[in-house]
Design a protein around this motif. Structure first.
Motif, PDB file in Angstrom:
ATOM      1  N   ARG A   6      15.513   5.457 -15.941  1.00 26.46           N
ATOM      2  CA  ARG A   6      15.402   6.185 -14.675  1.00 26.46           C
ATOM      3  C   ARG A   6      15.481   5.158 -13.560  1.00 26.46           C
ATOM      4  N   PRO A   7      16.067   5.533 -12.440  1.00 25.19           N
ATOM      5  CA  PRO A   7      16.106   4.591 -11.320  1.00 25.19           C
ATOM      6  C   PRO A   7      14.698   4.366 -10.775  1.00 25.19           C
ATOM      7  N   ALA A   8      14.502   3.213 -10.178  1.00 22.21           N
ATOM      8  CA  ALA A   8      13.218   2.916  -9.558  1.00 22.21           C
ATOM      9  C   ALA A   8      13.007   3.874  -8.387  1.00 22.21           C
ATOM     10  N   ARG A   9      11.778   4.306  -8.195  1.00 26.13           N
ATOM     11  CA  ARG A   9      11.444   5.208  -7.089  1.00 26.13           C
ATOM     12  C   ARG A   9      11.032   4.380  -5.880  1.00 26.13           C
ATOM     13  N   LEU A  10      11.677   4.636  -4.756  1.00 25.56           N
ATOM     14  CA  LEU A  10      11.267   4.027  -3.504  1.00 25.56           C
ATOM     15  C   LEU A  10       9.994   4.722  -3.055  1.00 25.56           C
ATOM     16  N   LEU A  11       8.938   3.960  -2.893  1.00 24.83           N
ATOM     17  CA  LEU A  11       7.649   4.537  -2.506  1.00 24.83           C
ATOM     18  C   LEU A  11       7.595   4.762  -1.000  1.00 24.83           C
ATOM     19  N   PRO A  12       6.778   5.704  -0.547  1.00 21.78           N
ATOM     20  CA  PRO A  12       6.731   6.048   0.879  1.00 21.78           C
ATOM     21  C   PRO A  12       5.873   5.105   1.715  1.00 21.78           C
ATOM     22  N   TRP A  13       5.728   3.886   1.279  1.00 20.14           N
ATOM     23  CA  TRP A  13       5.027   2.871   2.057  1.00 20.14           C
ATOM     24  C   TRP A  13       5.701   1.533   1.801  1.00 20.14           C
ATOM     25  N   ALA A  14       5.453   0.609   2.706  1.00 22.49           N
ATOM     26  CA  ALA A  14       6.031  -0.728   2.594  1.00 22.49           C
ATOM     27  C   ALA A  14       4.974  -1.690   2.081  1.00 22.49           C
ATOM     28  N   GLY A  15       5.431  -2.815   1.577  1.00 16.15           N
ATOM     29  CA  GLY A  15       4.529  -3.855   1.104  1.00 16.15           C
ATOM     30  C   GLY A  15       3.922  -4.621   2.263  1.00 16.15           C
ATOM     31  N   SER A  16       3.125  -5.600   1.949  1.00 16.54           N
ATOM     32  CA  SER A  16       2.400  -6.347   2.977  1.00 16.54           C
ATOM     33  C   SER A  16       3.335  -7.076   3.944  1.00 16.54           C
ATOM     34  N   GLU A  17       4.520  -7.417   3.522  1.00 19.59           N
ATOM     35  CA  GLU A  17       5.474  -8.098   4.400  1.00 19.59           C
ATOM     36  C   GLU A  17       6.501  -7.131   4.977  1.00 19.59           C
ATOM     37  N   ALA A  85      13.262  10.578   2.861  1.00 17.30           N
ATOM     38  CA  ALA A  85      14.595  11.135   2.592  1.00 17.30           C
ATOM     39  C   ALA A  85      15.405  10.211   1.695  1.00 17.30           C
ATOM     40  N   GLU A  86      15.329   8.922   1.960  1.00 16.35           N
ATOM     41  CA  GLU A  86      16.052   7.958   1.125  1.00 16.35           C
ATOM     42  C   GLU A  86      15.537   7.998  -0.309  1.00 16.35           C
ATOM     43  N   SER A  87      14.231   8.035  -0.469  1.00 17.37           N
ATOM     44  CA  SER A  87      13.632   8.074  -1.799  1.00 17.37           C
ATOM     45  C   SER A  87      14.028   9.335  -2.549  1.00 17.37           C
TER      46      SER A  87
END
Length: 93
Positions: A6-17, A85-87
């Protein structure tokens, strides 16, 4: 049950950077459910902000500071909605 990667899921938050976060999952785990809740929250908050912006724009007494503040919040909301939307687009492929 689906077979194959399965493709990786883009999560609805960003990392610390500020970099995107991805999740490798079958889509049914606890982190996926948290991501679903966060996505829904982002969308609901954006809708409320749109209503607020419409009311503010209709108010001839709105100050430049109020409008600027709302515009900053709308930029944040649009960034979050775009990520959702992208995710979702990536998951529907």
């Amino acid at each position: 049950m689906k077979y194959g990667p399965r493709p990786a899921r883009l999560l609805p938050w960003a990392g610390s950077e500020g970099k995107p976060c991805y999740l490798l999952t079958d889509g049914d785990g606890p982190l996926s459910r948290i991501a679903d809740v966060v996505e829904t929250t982002h969308l609901d908050m954006a809708e409320e902000l749109l209503d607020h912006a419409a009311a503010l724009l209709a108010d001839a007494r709105a100050t430049p500071e109020q409008l600027r503040f709302t515009l900053h919040r709308m930029r944040e909301a649009l960034t979050e909605v775009h990520r959702v939307a992208e995710s979702r687009g990536m998951r529907s492929r």
